[in-house]
Design an enzyme around this catalytic site. Structure first.
Site, PDB file in Angstrom:
ATOM      1  N   GLY A  86       0.826  -1.198   0.000  1.00 17.56           N
ATOM      2  CA  GLY A  86       0.000   0.000   0.000  1.00 17.56           C
ATOM      3  C   GLY A  86       0.860   1.248   0.000  1.00 17.56           C
ATOM      4  CD  GLN A  87       2.751   5.345  -3.190  1.00 13.12           C
ATOM      5  OE1 GLN A  87       2.851   4.378  -3.929  1.00 13.12           O
ATOM      6  NE2 GLN A  87       3.154   6.552  -3.538  1.00 13.12           N
ATOM      7  N   GLY A  88       0.593   5.734   0.982  1.00 11.71           N
ATOM      8  CA  GLY A  88      -0.163   6.859   1.528  1.00 11.71           C
ATOM      9  C   GLY A  88       0.717   8.087   1.598  1.00 11.71           C
ATOM     10  N   GLY A  89       0.217   9.138   2.260  1.00 15.12           N
ATOM     11  CA  GLY A  89       0.960  10.367   2.376  1.00 15.12           C
ATOM     12  C   GLY A  89       2.230  10.204   3.187  1.00 15.12           C
ATOM     13  N   GLY A 130       4.236   7.501   3.088  1.00 10.15           N
ATOM     14  CA  GLY A 130       5.228   6.707   2.375  1.00 10.15           C
ATOM     15  C   GLY A 130       4.591   5.443   1.833  1.00 10.15           C
ATOM     16  CB  SER A 131       5.550   2.758  -0.031  1.00 15.64           C
ATOM     17  OG  SER A 131       5.388   3.800  -0.969  1.00 15.64           O
ATOM     18  CE  LYS A 148       3.858   3.652   9.168  1.00 19.43           C
ATOM     19  NZ  LYS A 148       2.637   4.220   9.798  1.00 19.43           N
ATOM     20  CG  ASP A 164      -5.448   9.472  11.664  1.00 19.55           C
ATOM     21  OD1 ASP A 164      -6.531   9.966  11.276  1.00 19.55           O
ATOM     22  OD2 ASP A 164      -4.513   9.230  10.883  1.00 19.55           O
TER      23      ASP A 164
END
Length: 361
Positions: free
Chosen positions: A60-63, A65-66, A81, A182
């Site tokens: 997966g990937q997000g703001g 990193g990966s 991560k 969060d």
């Protein structure tokens, strides 16, 4: 002469870079020291590359990193991560290592190790077979042809109870108090039996056990799950009750299979989902949700909805503690009191005074 000047410039740049890295390193060591020694293993960046086979399989990937799949020396699968190198002094990374390393609970993801090597930062977690909850609840109808990704009401209820127990532990069960800030489907990971674990502690706040209110310079969290008081302080103090609000919003999304702030009813207008479902309960109407298949499902869903509506009360004082939330979810639906109609706070329709950088999508 030119060559000497070039060497001086290179020396100056290397010295400045070393100082910056040294400062970040000092900050990280100071945080670790302030929270005591860690049992979590520290890996080199070379070891991170080896365990992920040079970052071969991306999960997966997000703001931030990966995330990559990897294996430890004993062949145990892990999720790694890797944070982007543009994360400044790595405050969120340091925060996550310091907070999650202090936890030990069946509903909290286990941090197995970390890497802090110059600008290279990575976190090594236990591998969760089914990934995040998000992919199971936000689907298009076209994706449900075989109906193999839709979770049953029993599983949804199991997940809600597990997350509630995890939050109860963070708020009252460990030797420090941790407020997550969060809670959302993306940060709930599922194992092979769909038992949930809370992950991603980058925005968490740590405080002594005898304190329940925290101070923050700006808002933090994800739009759609942020409690009103986190954005507008006149709603009340920021505390563990802010996590309760986020939990309630998340469970409503689990029940509805859609995002709270973006629901089309009869293709006429955008309706805020908590408004819609509260009205249905108020009028004792059928909830008409695709996950309900029998009377047992109706009871579970009603139980989750009533509990969630208590959790999203605008006034933090009216929201239940997480131990009470667990009781409400595990008790009998007949014993639940119907919540007062809250001023349902819709961030998508309310201007946010905080800068976008303080809201982590």
């Amino acid at each position: 002469m030119v060559g000497v000047f070039f060497l001086i410039i290179c020396w100056f740049r290397r010295t400045s870079l070393w100082k910056n890295k040294s400062k970040a390193q000092q900050d990280f060591e100071a945080i670790l020291k302030s929270h005591g020694s860690l049992a979590t293993k520290r890996y080199s960046y070379l070891e991170i590359k080896k365990m992920t086979h040079c970052f071969k399989e991306k999960l997966g990937q997000g703001g931030y990193g990966s995330v990559f799949k990897g294996k430890l020396h004993d062949k145990c699968p892990v999720a790694v991560k890797v944070l982007k190198e543009t994360k400044g002094n790595g405050e969120e990374f340091m925060n996550e290592v310091a907070s999650i390393s202090k936890t030990s609970h069946v509903n909290i993801v286990t941090l197995l190790g970390y890497c802090f090597e110059g600008s290279k930062r990575a976190l090594v977690y236990e591998f969760m077979t089914n990934g995040s909850l998000e992919k199971f609840i936000f689907q298009n109808e076209a994706d449900l042809v075989e109906d193999n990704l839709q979770l049953s009401c029993e599983i949804l209820h199991q997940i809600a109870v597990g997350v509630a127990r995890g939050l109860e532990y963070l708020h009252r069960g460990c030797n420090i108090r941790i407020f997550h800030f969060d809670i959302k489907p993306h940060n709930i990971l599922l194992d092979e039996n769909f038992y949930p674990k809370i992950s991603d502690f980058g925005l968490a706040k740590i405080c002594p056990r005898n304190e329940s209110v925290v101070s923050m310079l700006g808002a933090r969290g994800t739009i759609g799950y942020i409690a009103p008081e986190v954005i507008y302080r006149n709603f009340g103090a920021v505390s563990h009750k802010s996590d309760v609000y986020s939990f309630g919003m998340m469970v409503l999304e689990m029940v509805g299979g859609r995002r709270n702030a973006n629901v089309n009813v009869d293709d006429t207008s955008e309706i805020y989902f908590p408004h819609w479902i509260y009205k249905r309960l108020e009028l004792d109407e059928d909830l008409a949700l695709r996950s309900i298949r029998n009377e047992g499902d109706k009871e579970r869903i009603k139980q989750m909805v009533i509990t969630s509506l208590w959790c999203i009360q605008t006034n933090p004082a009216e929201r239940p503690m997480m131990n009470k939330v667990v009781e409400m979810l595990e008790g009998r639906v007949e014993t639940l009191q119907f919540p007062p109609k809250p001023y349902l706070f819709s961030p998508s329709r309310s201007p946010c005074p905080s800068s976008p950088s303080t809201l982590i999508p």
